[in-house]
Design a protein around this motif. Structure first.
Motif, PDB file in Angstrom:
ATOM      1  N   THR A   1       0.815  -1.220   0.000  1.00  0.00           N
ATOM      2  CA  THR A   1       0.000   0.000   0.000  1.00  0.00           C
ATOM      3  C   THR A   1       0.847   1.268   0.000  1.00  0.00           C
ATOM      4  N   ILE A   2       2.066   1.179   0.482  1.00  0.00           N
ATOM      5  CA  ILE A   2       2.952   2.347   0.475  1.00  0.00           C
ATOM      6  C   ILE A   2       4.238   2.077  -0.310  1.00  0.00           C
ATOM      7  N   ASP A   3       4.335   0.879  -0.903  1.00  0.00           N
ATOM      8  CA  ASP A   3       5.500   0.488  -1.695  1.00  0.00           C
ATOM      9  C   ASP A   3       6.797   0.663  -0.910  1.00  0.00           C
ATOM     10  N   ARG A   4       6.784   0.204   0.324  1.00  0.00           N
ATOM     11  CA  ARG A   4       7.954   0.276   1.189  1.00  0.00           C
ATOM     12  C   ARG A   4       8.074  -1.012   1.981  1.00  0.00           C
ATOM     13  N   TYR A   5       9.210  -1.159   2.642  1.00  0.00           N
ATOM     14  CA  TYR A   5       9.465  -2.343   3.458  1.00  0.00           C
ATOM     15  C   TYR A   5       9.364  -1.983   4.934  1.00  0.00           C
ATOM     16  N   HIS A   6       8.480  -2.672   5.606  1.00  0.00           N
ATOM     17  CA  HIS A   6       8.361  -2.520   7.058  1.00  0.00           C
ATOM     18  C   HIS A   6       9.469  -3.355   7.690  1.00  0.00           C
ATOM     19  N   PHE A   7      10.221  -2.771   8.634  1.00  0.00           N
ATOM     20  CA  PHE A   7      11.341  -3.539   9.194  1.00  0.00           C
ATOM     21  C   PHE A   7      11.413  -3.400  10.701  1.00  0.00           C
ATOM     22  N   LEU A   8      12.008  -4.414  11.292  1.00  0.00           N
ATOM     23  CA  LEU A   8      12.270  -4.461  12.729  1.00  0.00           C
ATOM     24  C   LEU A   8      13.760  -4.707  12.884  1.00  0.00           C
ATOM     25  N   GLN A   9      14.439  -3.760  13.510  1.00  0.00           N
ATOM     26  CA  GLN A   9      15.898  -3.815  13.563  1.00  0.00           C
ATOM     27  C   GLN A   9      16.411  -3.821  14.989  1.00  0.00           C
ATOM     28  N   GLU A  10      17.307  -4.753  15.261  1.00  0.00           N
ATOM     29  CA  GLU A  10      18.046  -4.793  16.523  1.00  0.00           C
ATOM     30  C   GLU A  10      19.289  -3.937  16.327  1.00  0.00           C
ATOM     31  N   THR A  11      19.404  -2.861  17.083  1.00  0.00           N
ATOM     32  CA  THR A  11      20.502  -1.931  16.867  1.00  0.00           C
ATOM     33  C   THR A  11      21.833  -2.435  17.419  1.00  0.00           C
ATOM     34  N   ASP A  12      21.808  -3.422  18.287  1.00  0.00           N
ATOM     35  CA  ASP A  12      23.042  -4.032  18.781  1.00  0.00           C
ATOM     36  C   ASP A  12      23.396  -5.247  17.934  1.00  0.00           C
ATOM     37  N   ALA A  13      24.676  -5.431  17.653  1.00  0.00           N
ATOM     38  CA  ALA A  13      25.113  -6.613  16.924  1.00  0.00           C
ATOM     39  C   ALA A  13      24.871  -7.864  17.780  1.00  0.00           C
ATOM     40  N   GLN A  14      24.425  -8.923  17.125  1.00  0.00           N
ATOM     41  CA  GLN A  14      24.161 -10.179  17.822  1.00  0.00           C
ATOM     42  C   GLN A  14      25.377 -11.098  17.745  1.00  0.00           C
ATOM     43  N   ARG A  15      25.596 -11.827  18.809  1.00  0.00           N
ATOM     44  CA  ARG A  15      26.749 -12.727  18.897  1.00  0.00           C
ATOM     45  C   ARG A  15      26.312 -14.162  18.606  1.00  0.00           C
ATOM     46  N   PHE A  16      26.925 -14.759  17.585  1.00  0.00           N
ATOM     47  CA  PHE A  16      26.658 -16.143  17.214  1.00  0.00           C
ATOM     48  C   PHE A  16      27.901 -16.978  17.507  1.00  0.00           C
ATOM     49  N   HIS A  17      27.684 -18.177  18.007  1.00  0.00           N
ATOM     50  CA  HIS A  17      28.796 -19.097  18.256  1.00  0.00           C
ATOM     51  C   HIS A  17      28.242 -20.515  18.311  1.00  0.00           C
ATOM     52  N   LEU A  18      29.089 -21.473  18.663  1.00  0.00           N
ATOM     53  CA  LEU A  18      28.678 -22.882  18.633  1.00  0.00           C
ATOM     54  C   LEU A  18      27.463 -23.162  19.503  1.00  0.00           C
ATOM     55  N   PHE A  19      27.304 -22.409  20.576  1.00  0.00           N
ATOM     56  CA  PHE A  19      26.212 -22.667  21.503  1.00  0.00           C
ATOM     57  C   PHE A  19      25.059 -21.677  21.346  1.00  0.00           C
ATOM     58  N   LYS A  20      25.172 -20.779  20.393  1.00  0.00           N
ATOM     59  CA  LYS A  20      24.084 -19.851  20.070  1.00  0.00           C
ATOM     60  C   LYS A  20      24.140 -19.574  18.572  1.00  0.00           C
ATOM     61  N   GLN A  21      23.420 -20.397  17.811  1.00  0.00           N
ATOM     62  CA  GLN A  21      23.490 -20.324  16.354  1.00  0.00           C
ATOM     63  C   GLN A  21      22.284 -19.619  15.745  1.00  0.00           C
ATOM     64  N   GLN A  22      21.333 -19.183  16.577  1.00  0.00           N
ATOM     65  CA  GLN A  22      20.087 -18.641  16.044  1.00  0.00           C
ATOM     66  C   GLN A  22      19.680 -17.381  16.801  1.00  0.00           C
ATOM     67  N   TYR A  23      19.117 -16.456  16.058  1.00  0.00           N
ATOM     68  CA  TYR A  23      18.583 -15.228  16.655  1.00  0.00           C
ATOM     69  C   TYR A  23      17.363 -14.786  15.863  1.00  0.00           C
ATOM     70  N   GLY A  24      16.378 -14.199  16.568  1.00  0.00           N
ATOM     71  CA  GLY A  24      15.207 -13.714  15.850  1.00  0.00           C
ATOM     72  C   GLY A  24      14.296 -12.863  16.703  1.00  0.00           C
ATOM     73  N   GLN A  25      13.162 -12.479  16.082  1.00  0.00           N
ATOM     74  CA  GLN A  25      12.137 -11.681  16.729  1.00  0.00           C
ATOM     75  C   GLN A  25      10.881 -12.528  16.890  1.00  0.00           C
ATOM     76  N   LEU A  26      10.526 -12.827  18.134  1.00  0.00           N
ATOM     77  CA  LEU A  26       9.354 -13.643  18.421  1.00  0.00           C
ATOM     78  C   LEU A  26       8.079 -12.928  17.989  1.00  0.00           C
ATOM     79  N   ASN A  27       8.041 -11.628  18.137  1.00  0.00           N
ATOM     80  CA  ASN A  27       6.851 -10.836  17.789  1.00  0.00           C
ATOM     81  C   ASN A  27       7.198  -9.864  16.675  1.00  0.00           C
TER      82      ASN A  27
END
Length: 382
Positions: free
Chosen positions: A179-205
């Motif tokens: 309807t507005i020809d744009r992308y709605h986005f949700l951004q985490e402003t802090d960098a996320q840390r991934f490693h062997l024991f934390k391979q996934q990150y996301g937004q539940l809502n």
């Protein structure tokens, strides 16, 4: 006998009188409360009408009512700031890392119920790592998401196993709003840390599922199509860095230099040979006729780093008294103060003192210089 019957009649009379009194009281209360009851009934009918009309207005406007939340306009919602670390806005630029388009959102939501209620994209590469985009389109999947679509990214752990280390990435989830020809986005402003024991990150809502059920909101279009995407900005760790230290226990702190045939020195400056002190190479530089404000009236003397270092130096510069050892000494203590990256003094010794034979600074047409390096800062690049 007569007495007992008289008592019974008296009791019946009291009961009857009490009942009559209660009846009168009820009638009076009802009569008194009638106007208030009428107002209350009218008020309830009015409230019901307002709620119904409000609901009809929402339905006609094409906006999805959100239960248990205060209503807000779509434009206000598009610029919602969730917290100090998460922001929700709209932008024209499409996803930079990966994009998924569903020909029909509702059909996809049904099909993934047999796949853990999630859609899993094909692997894609960003920043030298393989990633997967996960989209959960159904209610309360994952548990706790309630009526929201959830979005996640997962890093392939194969590269982390071969070379265990942390990966930092800035993550932004997006969905297209036609309807507005744009992308709605949700951004985490802090960098996320991934490693062997934390391979996934996301937004539940990420966004309410209801927005994908009505084309009027713009998140489904052209017969039910929808678009999701993600930005992944991998922050590579630094490869070069420096270590600053301060050296005080200097090995070989003294250096002596003799400049002969001083009366015939016709060059602007003369430089000693390189010498090592404290593991660093240095040189002395002298201007026989002075430099800067000392030109024509004083001799100038400087200590220079042979490798052009620009650190902090503490050292003593001397012109040697060759008769009585009453040396002229001046101390440098700071950062470079000379135009050629050195430490020293334009007016180190005046010509009058230098040529005074009684002071012993100039003997047999030669002058002797000495430097004692006390300490210096050190910067190593690794």
């Amino acid at each position: 006998m007569y007495t007992e019957e008289k008592k019974k009649d008296k009791n019946y009379g009291s009961i009857f009188a009490y009942c009559v009194l209660c009846f009168v009281l009820i009638v009076e209360v009802a009569r008194f409360a009638k106007p208030y009851y009428g107002n209350l009934q009218n008020l309830m009918e009015t409230e019901a009408l307002v709620v119904e009309e409000g609901f009809v207005d929402v339905m006609n406007s094409g906006k999805l009512p959100c239960p248990f939340k205060t209503s807000r306009s779509a434009s206000a919602r598009s610029h919602e700031k969730l917290s100090g670390l998460i922001r929700r806005e709209d932008r024209a630029r499409p996803p930079s890392s990966y994009c998924v388009k569903f020909q029909n959102f509702a059909t996809m939501a049904k099909l993934v119920k047999d796949n853990g209620d999630k859609y899993e994209s094909r692997p894609f590469s960003v920043g030298g790592y393989n990633w997967t985009l996960l989209i959960y389109p159904n209610e309360n999947k994952p548990v706790g998401s309630g009526g929201y679509v959830s979005m996640y990214v997962r890093i392939d752990n194969s590269s982390l196993i071969a070379n265990p280390h942390d990966v930092y990435a800035e993550i932004t989830f997006l969905t297209y709003k036609s309807t507005i020809d744009r992308y709605h986005f949700l951004q985490e402003t802090d960098a996320q840390r991934f490693h062997l024991f934390k391979q996934q990150y996301g937004q539940l809502n990420f966004l309410e599922i209801g927005y994908y059920k009505d084309p009027g909101h713009g998140f489904i279009f052209d017969g039910g199509q929808s678009v999701f995407g993600v930005d992944i900005l991998v922050a590579n760790p630094f490869e070069k860095w420096e270590v600053f230290s301060y050296e005080e226990n200097i090995r070989d702190p003294l250096f002596n230099w003799k400049l002969t045939k001083f009366s015939t020195c016709n060059l602007d400056s003369y430089t000693s040979g390189s010498f090592s002190s404290g593991g660093r190479d240095w040189v002395l530089k002298v201007y026989p006729n002075g430099v800067g404000h000392a030109t024509g009236n004083s001799l100038s003397l400087f200590l220079l780093s042979a490798s052009n270092e620009k650190g902090y130096v503490k050292a003593k510069l001397r012109v040697i008294d060759q008769i009585r050892s009453n040396h002229l000494e001046k101390q440098v203590d700071g950062w470079p103060n000379a135009t050629e990256n050195g430490w020293g003094f334009e007016k180190f010794i005046s010509f009058a003192d230098l040529k005074d034979s009684t002071k012993g600074f100039l003997a047999d047409d030669a002058i002797k210089f000495e430097v004692e390096i006390l300490s210096f800062s050190k910067t190593d690049t690794l």
